[in-house]
Motif scaffolding. Sequence first.
Motif, PDB file in Angstrom:
ATOM      1  N   SER A 175       0.827  -1.208   0.000  1.00  0.00           N
ATOM      2  CA  SER A 175       0.000   0.000   0.000  1.00  0.00           C
ATOM      3  C   SER A 175       0.865   1.265   0.000  1.00  0.00           C
ATOM      4  CB  SER A 175      -0.944   0.007   1.205  1.00  0.00           C
ATOM      5  OG  SER A 175      -0.230   0.270   2.390  1.00  0.00           O
ATOM      6  N   ARG A 300       2.841  10.198  -0.701  1.00  0.00           N
ATOM      7  CA  ARG A 300       1.532   9.778  -0.218  1.00  0.00           C
ATOM      8  C   ARG A 300       1.587   8.461   0.538  1.00  0.00           C
ATOM      9  NH1 ARG A 300      -1.858  13.240  -2.046  1.00  0.00           N
ATOM     10  NH2 ARG A 300      -3.563  12.098  -1.138  1.00  0.00           N
ATOM     11  N   ARG A 301       2.519   8.383   1.459  1.00  0.00           N
ATOM     12  CA  ARG A 301       2.621   7.149   2.228  1.00  0.00           C
ATOM     13  C   ARG A 301       1.470   7.027   3.196  1.00  0.00           C
ATOM     14  NH1 ARG A 301       8.866   6.760   4.192  1.00  0.00           N
ATOM     15  NH2 ARG A 301       9.768   6.245   2.181  1.00  0.00           N
ATOM     16  N   PRO A 302       1.041   5.796   3.450  1.00  0.00           N
ATOM     17  CA  PRO A 302      -0.008   5.608   4.452  1.00  0.00           C
ATOM     18  C   PRO A 302       0.499   6.093   5.812  1.00  0.00           C
ATOM     19  CG  PRO A 302       0.969   3.521   3.811  1.00  0.00           C
ATOM     20  CD  PRO A 302       1.516   4.534   2.885  1.00  0.00           C
ATOM     21  N   HIS A 303      -0.411   6.619   6.628  1.00  0.00           N
ATOM     22  CA  HIS A 303       0.022   7.183   7.899  1.00  0.00           C
ATOM     23  C   HIS A 303       0.255   6.128   8.966  1.00  0.00           C
ATOM     24  CE1 HIS A 303      -0.314  11.276   6.655  1.00  0.00           C
ATOM     25  NE2 HIS A 303      -1.510  11.036   6.166  1.00  0.00           N
ATOM     26  N   PHE A 305      -0.676   1.684  10.216  1.00  0.00           N
ATOM     27  CA  PHE A 305      -1.371   0.411  10.040  1.00  0.00           C
ATOM     28  C   PHE A 305      -1.856  -0.042  11.405  1.00  0.00           C
ATOM     29  CE2 PHE A 305       2.177   0.555   7.049  1.00  0.00           C
ATOM     30  CZ  PHE A 305       1.442   0.668   5.882  1.00  0.00           C
ATOM     31  N   ASN A 328      -8.583  -2.195   2.410  1.00  0.00           N
ATOM     32  CA  ASN A 328      -7.934  -0.980   2.883  1.00  0.00           C
ATOM     33  C   ASN A 328      -8.617  -0.408   4.106  1.00  0.00           C
ATOM     34  OD1 ASN A 328      -5.912  -0.967   0.968  1.00  0.00           O
ATOM     35  ND2 ASN A 328      -7.322  -0.118  -0.554  1.00  0.00           N
ATOM     36  N   ASN A 331      -6.880   0.205   7.334  1.00  0.00           N
ATOM     37  CA  ASN A 331      -5.969   1.329   7.525  1.00  0.00           C
ATOM     38  C   ASN A 331      -6.693   2.561   8.061  1.00  0.00           C
ATOM     39  OD1 ASN A 331      -3.997  -0.234   6.474  1.00  0.00           O
ATOM     40  ND2 ASN A 331      -4.133   0.636   4.409  1.00  0.00           N
TER      41      ASN A 331
END
Length: 335
Positions: A175, A300-303, A305, A328, A331
């Motif tokens: 992701s 735009r990395r996921p903040h 998990f 998703n 997340n």
Amino acid sequence: MDLAIIVPCYNEEEVLTETTARLTGVLERLQQAGQISEGRILFVDDGSRDRTWTLIEQFAAADPRICGLKLSRNEGHQRALWAGLEWAASHADAAVSIDADLQDDVEAILPMVEYFRKGIDVVYGVRKERASDTFFKRNTALMFYRLVNALGGQIVYNHADFRLLSRRAMQALVSFPERNLFLRGLVPLVGYPSATVWYDRHERFAGQSKYPLKKMLSFAIDGITSFSTRPLRYITYLGLLFVLIAIGAIAYALFSYVNHDVMPGWTSLVVSVWFVGGMVLLACGIIGEYVGKIYKEVKRRPHYFVEKEAGSRFSNARTNSSSLAGDNASNLPSA
Ligand code: UDP
Ligand code: MG
């Protein structure tokens, strides 16, 4: 549980037969010991120009446990691995990635699976020492690890791309939307429970290293620049330092000028060289700061998990193997 073994291959015709034999051997032992219910080997052919793909097709035809992915061109080790991980994230409960050349000890897969069965999501294969590497490779690698960590990356020392990932760790990993892949630095950012398995690293079984100095250097530069914007900040600091020196130099030049012990033209030269130099560097640094911010944004990395959920609302908790492929929602905040 279903285990996948991901093997990126680039011109590996010389080792592939042996690799396949050893890996299927490991799968059989795991199955006999009741550790896994099914095992697969996924070869990712990274645009090889030799008989690698023909071999993979032959193996796959002969053994249902073997499958292959062929990339259209040589994309590099990291992307080949990524392709394998994307596949495994929706086909297996856990996956081990290993190089085709048998430098990593296939036996280490057994303790990795054991850790996974105890609920560990990420198991790093870490080599005990680098006796089989050349003096040059050993030391440049050490320097690289130190540099990346000093610049704010978090990589595991002496860990290459030999590791086990659970399904949710793979889903978390894939992701990350970035294009500059440096998996070694990304995996720790997933943050799920992790463990380490130590092993001896062997000589390459056959064939040449597919990482000549040029590729190694570009891998190192990619590694640093895809994790850190600190080099940009250092330009700002350097600029500030030069401006400070400039102030001193200007004071000294003016002082000498007033005391008339200078050649005509010297004062103005010294003053402008230092001042302009300092200002230029500082300006570059300031622009760099913004470039760094843009760089971080566009990734735009996921903040985060979610590792665990508790409470009655999650009575049918999604655990390791039952989490849905491509889900998703896990997340998102659970409000
Ligand atoms: N590899 C790849 N694409 C490349 C270069 C390498 O898929 O462009 C694979 C290669 O087949 C091997 C692994 O990446 O399975 C590691 O490469 P190698 O063993 O040559 O690197 P070294 O161990 O010398 O660092
Ligand atoms: Mg190797």
